[in-house]
Design a protein around this motif. Structure first.
Motif, PDB file in Angstrom:
ATOM      1  N   MET A  73       0.827  -1.203   0.000  1.00 36.56           N
ATOM      2  CA  MET A  73       0.000   0.000   0.000  1.00 36.56           C
ATOM      3  C   MET A  73       0.865   1.258   0.000  1.00 36.56           C
ATOM      4  O   MET A  73       0.514   2.269  -0.617  1.00 36.56           O
ATOM      5  N   GLN A  74       2.015   1.198   0.678  1.00 37.77           N
ATOM      6  CA  GLN A  74       2.942   2.329   0.641  1.00 37.77           C
ATOM      7  C   GLN A  74       3.483   2.523  -0.775  1.00 37.77           C
ATOM      8  O   GLN A  74       3.644   3.654  -1.249  1.00 37.77           O
ATOM      9  N   PHE A  75       3.746   1.409  -1.458  1.00 39.30           N
ATOM     10  CA  PHE A  75       4.222   1.505  -2.840  1.00 39.30           C
ATOM     11  C   PHE A  75       3.150   2.147  -3.724  1.00 39.30           C
ATOM     12  O   PHE A  75       3.447   3.001  -4.563  1.00 39.30           O
ATOM     13  N   SER A  80       1.082   6.609  -6.788  1.00 40.12           N
ATOM     14  CA  SER A  80      -0.024   7.536  -7.018  1.00 40.12           C
ATOM     15  C   SER A  80       0.440   8.983  -6.922  1.00 40.12           C
ATOM     16  O   SER A  80       0.042   9.839  -7.725  1.00 40.12           O
ATOM     17  N   ALA A  81       1.303   9.272  -5.931  1.00 38.77           N
ATOM     18  CA  ALA A  81       1.811  10.631  -5.763  1.00 38.77           C
ATOM     19  C   ALA A  81       2.675  11.046  -6.955  1.00 38.77           C
ATOM     20  O   ALA A  81       2.608  12.188  -7.428  1.00 38.77           O
ATOM     21  N   GLU A  82       3.491  10.109  -7.460  1.00 39.83           N
ATOM     22  CA  GLU A  82       4.338  10.410  -8.613  1.00 39.83           C
ATOM     23  C   GLU A  82       3.489  10.733  -9.845  1.00 39.83           C
ATOM     24  O   GLU A  82       3.769  11.681 -10.585  1.00 39.83           O
ATOM     25  N   ARG A  83       2.432   9.947 -10.052  1.00 43.78           N
ATOM     26  CA  ARG A  83       1.578  10.170 -11.217  1.00 43.78           C
ATOM     27  C   ARG A  83       0.751  11.447 -11.061  1.00 43.78           C
ATOM     28  O   ARG A  83       0.500  12.158 -12.036  1.00 43.78           O
ATOM     29  N   ALA A  84       0.327  11.730  -9.815  1.00 43.72           N
ATOM     30  CA  ALA A  84      -0.444  12.953  -9.580  1.00 43.72           C
ATOM     31  C   ALA A  84       0.394  14.191  -9.870  1.00 43.72           C
ATOM     32  O   ALA A  84      -0.125  15.222 -10.320  1.00 43.72           O
ATOM     33  N   ALA A  85       1.712  14.088  -9.625  1.00 44.08           N
ATOM     34  CA  ALA A  85       2.600  15.231  -9.855  1.00 44.08           C
ATOM     35  C   ALA A  85       2.679  15.614 -11.328  1.00 44.08           C
ATOM     36  O   ALA A  85       2.992  16.756 -11.668  1.00 44.08           O
ATOM     37  N   ILE A  86       2.387  14.659 -12.212  1.00 44.85           N
ATOM     38  CA  ILE A  86       2.410  14.956 -13.653  1.00 44.85           C
ATOM     39  C   ILE A  86       0.995  14.978 -14.237  1.00 44.85           C
ATOM     40  O   ILE A  86       0.803  14.852 -15.443  1.00 44.85           O
ATOM     41  N   GLY A  87       0.000  15.101 -13.337  1.00 41.50           N
ATOM     42  CA  GLY A  87      -1.379  15.287 -13.780  1.00 41.50           C
ATOM     43  C   GLY A  87      -2.123  14.016 -14.140  1.00 41.50           C
ATOM     44  O   GLY A  87      -3.129  14.075 -14.849  1.00 41.50           O
ATOM     45  N   ASP A 105      -6.830   5.660  -0.056  1.00 46.06           N
ATOM     46  CA  ASP A 105      -6.897   6.697   0.979  1.00 46.06           C
ATOM     47  C   ASP A 105      -7.588   6.181   2.234  1.00 46.06           C
ATOM     48  O   ASP A 105      -7.183   6.497   3.359  1.00 46.06           O
ATOM     49  N   HIS A 106      -8.640   5.368   2.037  1.00 45.58           N
ATOM     50  CA  HIS A 106      -9.373   4.822   3.182  1.00 45.58           C
ATOM     51  C   HIS A 106      -8.487   3.893   4.009  1.00 45.58           C
ATOM     52  O   HIS A 106      -8.588   3.853   5.244  1.00 45.58           O
ATOM     53  N   TYR A 107      -7.605   3.142   3.351  1.00 40.46           N
ATOM     54  CA  TYR A 107      -6.710   2.222   4.057  1.00 40.46           C
ATOM     55  C   TYR A 107      -5.831   2.982   5.051  1.00 40.46           C
ATOM     56  O   TYR A 107      -5.714   2.606   6.224  1.00 40.46           O
ATOM     57  N   PHE A 108      -5.212   4.070   4.589  1.00 43.36           N
ATOM     58  CA  PHE A 108      -4.315   4.824   5.471  1.00 43.36           C
ATOM     59  C   PHE A 108      -5.090   5.540   6.574  1.00 43.36           C
ATOM     60  O   PHE A 108      -4.608   5.673   7.701  1.00 43.36           O
ATOM     61  N   LYS A 109      -6.302   5.978   6.250  1.00 42.43           N
ATOM     62  CA  LYS A 109      -7.121   6.634   7.270  1.00 42.43           C
ATOM     63  C   LYS A 109      -7.541   5.639   8.341  1.00 42.43           C
ATOM     64  O   LYS A 109      -7.512   5.936   9.539  1.00 42.43           O
ATOM     65  N   ARG A 110      -7.928   4.418   7.906  1.00 40.07           N
ATOM     66  CA  ARG A 110      -8.377   3.398   8.859  1.00 40.07           C
ATOM     67  C   ARG A 110      -7.224   2.895   9.717  1.00 40.07           C
ATOM     68  O   ARG A 110      -7.371   2.679  10.917  1.00 40.07           O
ATOM     69  N   SER A 114       0.865   7.094   8.212  1.00 41.15           N
ATOM     70  CA  SER A 114       1.162   8.097   7.194  1.00 41.15           C
ATOM     71  C   SER A 114       1.691   7.425   5.941  1.00 41.15           C
ATOM     72  O   SER A 114       2.216   6.310   5.980  1.00 41.15           O
ATOM     73  N   LYS A 115       1.558   8.128   4.830  1.00 38.42           N
ATOM     74  CA  LYS A 115       2.033   7.613   3.557  1.00 38.42           C
ATOM     75  C   LYS A 115       3.508   7.950   3.391  1.00 38.42           C
ATOM     76  O   LYS A 115       3.892   9.112   3.364  1.00 38.42           O
ATOM     77  N   VAL A 116       4.327   6.899   3.258  1.00 40.06           N
ATOM     78  CA  VAL A 116       5.758   7.118   3.059  1.00 40.06           C
ATOM     79  C   VAL A 116       6.000   7.858   1.760  1.00 40.06           C
ATOM     80  O   VAL A 116       6.846   8.728   1.639  1.00 40.06           O
ATOM     81  N   GLY A 117       5.196   7.530   0.738  1.00 41.76           N
ATOM     82  CA  GLY A 117       5.378   8.138  -0.576  1.00 41.76           C
ATOM     83  C   GLY A 117       5.132   9.620  -0.591  1.00 41.76           C
ATOM     84  O   GLY A 117       5.547  10.318  -1.506  1.00 41.76           O
TER      85      GLY A 117
END
Length: 520
Positions: A73-75, A80-87, A105-110, A114-117
């Motif tokens: 899930m961290q991967f 996801s963060a890398e792809r979001a950075a390029i739209g 997002d629900h996994y980390f909230k539950r 924190s997200k390492v990425g």
């Protein structure tokens, strides 16, 4: 499945695991069944016997573990963060299981981790493991709301763009940054009864023709052989079945929105979307009936604008999972083109479904009976109560011979039709017989559902009879539903509250009573 195939699976002295791999993956991963249940099915239906420990070793070997591992899930979060950075938006498939951004997002909230990425200095050089697939989800807008706000699906009074696609409009009463999906009608003027241009735009005859053709193609591709068509899941209706989850969650969206419970509707909507991919991959004939009954529920609750983005996503996912020529992609397109006469086009499609299934599988097959139940619901919502009773009677006669809860559900459908037609005397006799049958049920889940059905039906009969006891009985039904919130994702408690409200209003008025259509 053919007899020769079943025999090859049952010859498992050396445990021919490859022979049951696909079946196991479907039951265990796609349908999310517990291992104990999967073992029982494989032993009973295919004669494949193995210990739980052997199955667990094989699960690890096949990489079919359903538990989300934190490092994976961290991967996903990092990717996801890398792809979001390029739209780019992201969705994932881990060991053939769909994981949306909302689920991530629900996994980390539950888990409250924190997200390492997302931390500063995290590395993005790790290669993607072979059992993880990352892709861009279909570009279909979904209702997004902030806490405390309500998604606005009402038709816009702004000028039309000439497109019937949902448009993101910046229109929040509390924040100019909030965007919600709002449907704008196309520029074409729809004809009204009595106008001279009744056969012109929007060309509904073409939509009907497309739907009929696509329906034939859909059943042609899913009805491979009589022995291979699913009857087990349609009969058992287990809560773990993906198709049932999709149906229940989608119906609860309509119920929550009709009662103004926006936060619950948003949550249920997100959960519904997670099941779209699995049900499309399942290739089960009942998907057609399931989808049209969902449409019928949204129509009944007056939530057609909210149905549009759901149909668009199913259509886009059908193209993603299969192709743009897939029958489900075409069926959703035909429904989207005919939203202003949805009841008629659904009725036509379900009549055709019953005819096809009756011809290919026989009237007594569970798939045919399921299509008959869908047709009954559509005709009831269309206020064709006599037509609903006539169309459903063959199904009720068949299911009356069954020793499961289906015969009781059929009985309540018949009672509902009779009450809507004003035949309260015959309905009362059947209500008394149904109550005796409910008392003999042993399955706790089925007994809870049908106990609520019995209370609600009796309360409606009393209301239509203008009996003041209706309020007390429907109050009992409402309290029972609140105590069993798991029933249809909590939406049945909303239906019970609505029925109680209608009974209280009826007691204060001498106006003709409108029947309350219950939903199963």
């Amino acid at each position: 499945m053919s007899n020769s195939r079943a025999k090859s699976i049952s010859s498992n002295e050396s445990h021919d695991w490859d022979s049951i791999k696909d079946i196991f993956a479907t039951l265990y991963v796609t349908e999310d069944r517990p291992l104990r249940e999967v073992r029982a099915i494989l032993a009973e239906k295919y004669g494949f016997n193995a210990t739980e420990r052997m199955y667990k070793r094989r699960i690890n070997h096949w990489q079919l573990d359903k538990n989300n591992k934190e490092e994976e899930m961290q991967f996903l979060a990092q990717k996801s963060a890398e792809r979001a950075a390029i739209g780019k938006r992201s969705a994932f498939r881990v060991r053939n299981r769909e994981i949306t951004q909302a689920a991530l997002d629900h996994y980390f909230k539950r888990k409250k981790i924190s997200k390492v990425g997302s931390r500063k200095g995290s590395s993005g050089d790790a290669s993607t493991p072979p059992h993880i697939v990352c892709y861009t989800p279909p570009d279909t807008p979904t209702p997004e709301t902030s806490e405390g706000s309500s998604p606005d699906f009402a038709p816009s009074d702004t000028p039309s763009t000439g497109s019937d696609e949902p448009i993101l409009i910046d229109s929040s009463p509390t924040s100019s940054a909030l965007q919600v999906a709002r449907y704008r009608p196309p520029q074409e003027k729809y004809w009204l009864p009595g106008s001279p241009n009744q056969l012109e735009s929007p060309g509904h005859f073409k939509s009907m023709e497309i739907l009929l053709s696509a329906t034939q193609d859909f059943f042609q591709s899913t009805l491979i052989a009589k022995d291979g068509v699913d009857a087990y899941h349609v009969t058992q209706q287990a809560m773990s079945w993906n198709m049932r989850k999709f149906y229940v969650l989608a119906n609860s969206v309509a119920s929550y929105m009709s009662e103004g419970s926006w936060q619950e509707a948003q949550t249920a909507y997100g959960q519904t979307l997670e099941h779209v991919g699995p049900v499309l991959r399942d290739r089960n004939p009942i998907l057609f009936v399931c989808l049209l009954q969902i449409c019928c529920k949204f129509l009944k609750d007056g939530q057609l604008p909210a149905l549009r983005p759901l149909l668009q996503l199913v259509r886009a996912m059908a193209a993603h999972v299969h192709s743009v020529s897939h029958s489900m992609h075409i069926i959703c397109g035909a429904l989207l083109e005919s939203m202003d006469m949805l009841a008629d086009i659904m009725t036509m499609g379900l009549f055709q479904a019953v005819d096809i299934l009756k011809f290919r599988l026989g009237m007594e097959h569970p798939q045919t009976c399921a299509a008959g139940r869908g047709l009954h619901a559509t005709l009831m919502v269309s206020h064709d109560y006599a037509g609903a009773l006539k169309a459903f009677q063959p199904v009720a006669d068949i299911e009356a011979r069954l020793a499961n809860a289906m015969r009781l559900e059929s009985r309540f459908r018949i009672i509902g039709s009779l009450m809507a037609m004003g035949n309260l005397h015959q309905a009362r006799i059947l209500i008394e017989e149904a109550q005796v049958m409910v008392d003999t049920l042993e399955n706790p889940e089925q007994k809870a559902q049908l106990t609520l059905g019995a209370l609600s039906t009796r309360g409606e009969w009393l209301r239509l009879s203008r009996d003041p006891r209706a309020i007390a009985v429907l109050s009992e039904a409402y309290e029972f539903a609140k105590a069993h919130t798991w029933l249809h994702n909590g939406s049945w408690s909303l239906n019970a509250r609505r029925a109680l409200r209608m009974a209280k209003n009826s007691a204060l008025s001498d106006a003709p009573l409108v029947p309350f259509i219950y939903w199963f």
